[in-house]
Design a protein around this motif. Sequence first.
Motif, PDB file in Angstrom:
ATOM      1  N   LEU A   8       3.334   1.297  -3.231  1.00 34.96           N
ATOM      2  CA  LEU A   8       2.745   0.687  -2.030  1.00 34.96           C
ATOM      3  C   LEU A   8       3.829   0.299  -1.032  1.00 34.96           C
ATOM      4  O   LEU A   8       3.677   0.506   0.175  1.00 34.96           O
ATOM      5  N   LYS A  13      -5.147   1.417  -6.918  1.00 35.75           N
ATOM      6  CA  LYS A  13      -4.784   2.828  -7.116  1.00 35.75           C
ATOM      7  C   LYS A  13      -3.279   3.032  -7.303  1.00 35.75           C
ATOM      8  O   LYS A  13      -2.853   3.877  -8.090  1.00 35.75           O
ATOM      9  N   TYR A  14      -2.446   2.281  -6.549  1.00 36.15           N
ATOM     10  CA  TYR A  14      -0.996   2.502  -6.543  1.00 36.15           C
ATOM     11  C   TYR A  14      -0.254   1.319  -7.158  1.00 36.15           C
ATOM     12  O   TYR A  14      -0.733   0.183  -7.137  1.00 36.15           O
ATOM     13  N   TYR A  35      -2.605   3.225   9.142  1.00 35.52           N
ATOM     14  CA  TYR A  35      -2.132   3.404   7.763  1.00 35.52           C
ATOM     15  C   TYR A  35      -1.132   2.313   7.376  1.00 35.52           C
ATOM     16  O   TYR A  35      -1.146   1.831   6.243  1.00 35.52           O
ATOM     17  N   ALA A  46      -2.576  -3.946   1.381  1.00 33.10           N
ATOM     18  CA  ALA A  46      -2.672  -3.641  -0.055  1.00 33.10           C
ATOM     19  C   ALA A  46      -1.437  -4.150  -0.802  1.00 33.10           C
ATOM     20  O   ALA A  46      -1.558  -4.723  -1.898  1.00 33.10           O
ATOM     21  N   ASP A  89      -3.097  -0.812   6.594  1.00 32.26           N
ATOM     22  CA  ASP A  89      -3.823  -0.680   5.318  1.00 32.26           C
ATOM     23  C   ASP A  89      -2.890  -0.866   4.126  1.00 32.26           C
ATOM     24  O   ASP A  89      -3.197  -1.616   3.190  1.00 32.26           O
ATOM     25  N   PHE A  90      -1.754  -0.189   4.157  1.00 29.86           N
ATOM     26  CA  PHE A  90      -0.835  -0.276   3.020  1.00 29.86           C
ATOM     27  C   PHE A  90      -0.085  -1.603   2.994  1.00 29.86           C
ATOM     28  O   PHE A  90       0.281  -2.077   1.920  1.00 29.86           O
ATOM     29  N   LEU A 140      -6.644   0.303  -2.535  1.00 29.60           N
ATOM     30  CA  LEU A 140      -5.295   0.902  -2.531  1.00 29.60           C
ATOM     31  C   LEU A 140      -4.386   0.185  -3.526  1.00 29.60           C
ATOM     32  O   LEU A 140      -3.547   0.813  -4.184  1.00 29.60           O
TER      33      LEU A 140
END
Length: 200
Positions: free
Chosen positions: A128, A122-123, A98, A105, A101-102, A119
């Motif tokens: 983020l 989305k954020y 995780y 992003a 991934d973040f 991501l």
Amino acid sequence: MNELKKPSIFLFLILLFFWAGGIQSVTAQETSHQNKTTKTTTHRKKKKKPLPRDPKKATLMALVPGLGQIYNHKYWKLPIVYTGFGVIGYFVVTNTQYYQDFKDAYNCKVTDPDCKNPLAEKYSEETLKYIRDYYRRNMQLSYIIGGAWYLLQLIDANVDAHLSHWNVSDDLSLDISPVYHPVPVRNQPAWQGICLRLKF
């Protein structure tokens, strides 16, 4: 919600580790008490004494998790040790994934205005960053807890080996008797008390 479960699971494993040790000692005491009551005075079986373990060897073997417990013949601790490592390993892998991934992003959102990361779309940038830092902290905490669990199983193997030298005799008894001591100084009353003698 997941944040509260992670420390709870680890705390549960630690408590289970020590609780199981207490159950084994209570069971051993009950078994020894039952054995004492069923023995007759005419025919006594000789009790095999377990050989004392070398604490240094137990600690060296515990460098490979679980081998120290096997050396000390504490096989019941193996599932606890390996379950702890399995749970901690799961949290390390999950939090690391995780975090990556973040992090990707967030970097994509900051450096590329036309970022196609789902991501990042989305954020917001602040969200983020917050989520990335959250998973980084959890990842680092998982590594720290993993190290602490490793040290705990090392210490456990060493302490078990030390306690194998501790021999509790069947002749364990406590003598209670009154004591009277006259004082050699004139006009002073003698003192009285109770003497406790522990024989082992």
